[in-house]
Design an enzyme around this catalytic site. Structure first.
Site, PDB file in Angstrom:
ATOM      1  N   CYS A  14       0.825  -1.211   0.000  1.00 36.06           N
ATOM      2  CA  CYS A  14       0.000   0.000   0.000  1.00 36.06           C
ATOM      3  C   CYS A  14       0.870   1.276   0.000  1.00 36.06           C
ATOM      4  O   CYS A  14       1.530   1.556  -0.989  1.00 36.06           O
ATOM      5  CB  CYS A  14      -0.988  -0.069   1.156  1.00 36.06           C
ATOM      6  SG  CYS A  14      -2.460   0.862   0.844  1.00 36.06           S
ATOM      7  N   HIS A  45      -3.332  -5.050   2.102  1.00 35.94           N
ATOM      8  CA  HIS A  45      -2.605  -5.313   3.355  1.00 35.94           C
ATOM      9  C   HIS A  45      -2.648  -6.800   3.723  1.00 35.94           C
ATOM     10  O   HIS A  45      -3.529  -7.198   4.492  1.00 35.94           O
ATOM     11  CB  HIS A  45      -3.258  -4.534   4.497  1.00 35.94           C
ATOM     12  CG  HIS A  45      -2.956  -3.076   4.528  1.00 35.94           C
ATOM     13  ND1 HIS A  45      -2.028  -2.526   5.384  1.00 35.94           N
ATOM     14  CD2 HIS A  45      -3.460  -2.049   3.810  1.00 35.94           C
ATOM     15  CE1 HIS A  45      -1.981  -1.214   5.199  1.00 35.94           C
ATOM     16  NE2 HIS A  45      -2.834  -0.896   4.243  1.00 35.94           N
ATOM     17  N   GLU A  92      -0.852  -8.431   5.731  1.00 39.06           N
ATOM     18  CA  GLU A  92      -0.523  -8.672   7.151  1.00 39.06           C
ATOM     19  C   GLU A  92      -1.783  -8.662   8.022  1.00 39.06           C
ATOM     20  O   GLU A  92      -1.748  -9.076   9.167  1.00 39.06           O
ATOM     21  CB  GLU A  92       0.513  -7.638   7.647  1.00 39.06           C
ATOM     22  CG  GLU A  92      -0.011  -6.248   7.982  1.00 39.06           C
ATOM     23  CD  GLU A  92      -0.316  -5.386   6.748  1.00 39.06           C
ATOM     24  OE1 GLU A  92      -0.215  -5.884   5.611  1.00 39.06           O
ATOM     25  OE2 GLU A  92      -0.681  -4.213   6.946  1.00 39.06           O
TER      26      GLU A  92
HETATM   27  N1  GLN Z   1      -3.821   6.330   1.328  1.00 38.76           N
HETATM   28  C1  GLN Z   1      -2.530   6.086   1.831  1.00 38.76           C
HETATM   29  C2  GLN Z   1      -1.476   6.912   1.093  1.00 38.76           C
HETATM   30  O1  GLN Z   1      -1.730   7.566   0.182  1.00 38.76           O
HETATM   31  C3  GLN Z   1      -2.165   4.611   1.729  1.00 38.76           C
HETATM   32  C4  GLN Z   1      -3.085   3.798   2.601  1.00 38.76           C
HETATM   33  C5  GLN Z   1      -2.480   2.558   3.156  1.00 38.76           C
HETATM   34  O2  GLN Z   1      -1.285   2.364   3.186  1.00 38.76           O
HETATM   35  N2  GLN Z   1      -3.366   1.733   3.646  1.00 38.76           N
HETATM   36  O3  GLN Z   1      -0.376   6.892   1.457  1.00 38.76           O
END
Ligand code: GLN
Length: 189
Positions: free
Chosen positions: A77, A169, A171
């Protein structure tokens, strides 16, 4: 085996816990010295703007950049945002520009639009419960990037050599398969 987890902000504790359950020694990475003696590194999800700020504050940009050029790194992410060559809607994040994709932050909507999707992943027999939290969208991938999973033609898991990325995610899913997949990358490096 020592796997570092960037521990400045975000979901690093869950990664550490999961790594322990699969017999790996997880190492908190907060200073450049923490990068020595690692076999691989995970950059967790969180908030990429904050992560980016803290990376600069801790003088970690150059050491991390060098590390990412040489060793296996997995970004989830926000971690994947930091690895991406291009961030489309970006002013505040300084990425490492290593993974040859173009990514858009928060492209599935706001926190309330977070979702779960049962993903088909290349090389996995059974589907994987992907948890997407204010996830980014990968809009372009170059030819040397392998797409390991997609939702409606939108890639959500990609690999380019030693670099692995998921927009979700793993994890949080109580499923060790993606971490094990990353370990196999580390072992064959
Ligand atoms: N929206 C977050 C960003 O732009 C990422 C979200 C996440 O890591 N769950 O960094």
């Amino acid at each position: 085996m020592n796997i570092g987890v960037l521990s400045l902000q975000g979901a690093f504790l869950k990664h550490m816990h999961l790594l322990k359950t699969i017999g790996v020694n997880p190492v908190n990475v907060r200073y450049s010295d923490d990068l020595s003696n690692l076999h691989g590194l995970i950059i967790p999800g969180g908030e990429s703007t904050v992560l980016s700020k803290l990376i600069m504050k801790q003088s970690l940009y150059e050491p991390l950049e060098k590390y990412i050029s040489k060793y296996p790194v997995y970004g989830t992410c926000a971690g994947l945002i930091l690895l991406s060559k291009t961030i489309e809607n970006n002013k505040l994040v300084r990425s490492f520009e290593k993974l040859d994709i173009s990514i858009k932050r928060n492209a599935w909507g706001r926190q309330i639009n977070s979702f779960i999707s049962n993903l088909k992943i290349k090389e996995f027999d059974k589907t994987f419960k992907g948890i997407f939290i204010r996830a980014p969208k990968i809009n372009k991938v170059s030819l040397n990037v392998d797409i390991l999973s997609s939702i409606n033609n939108s890639p959500v898991m990609v690999r380019q050599g030693n670099l692995l990325g998921t927009t979700f995610h793993p994890e949080l899913s109580n499923d060790i398969r993606i971490h094990k997949y990353f370990l196999s990358m580390v072992e064959s490096c």
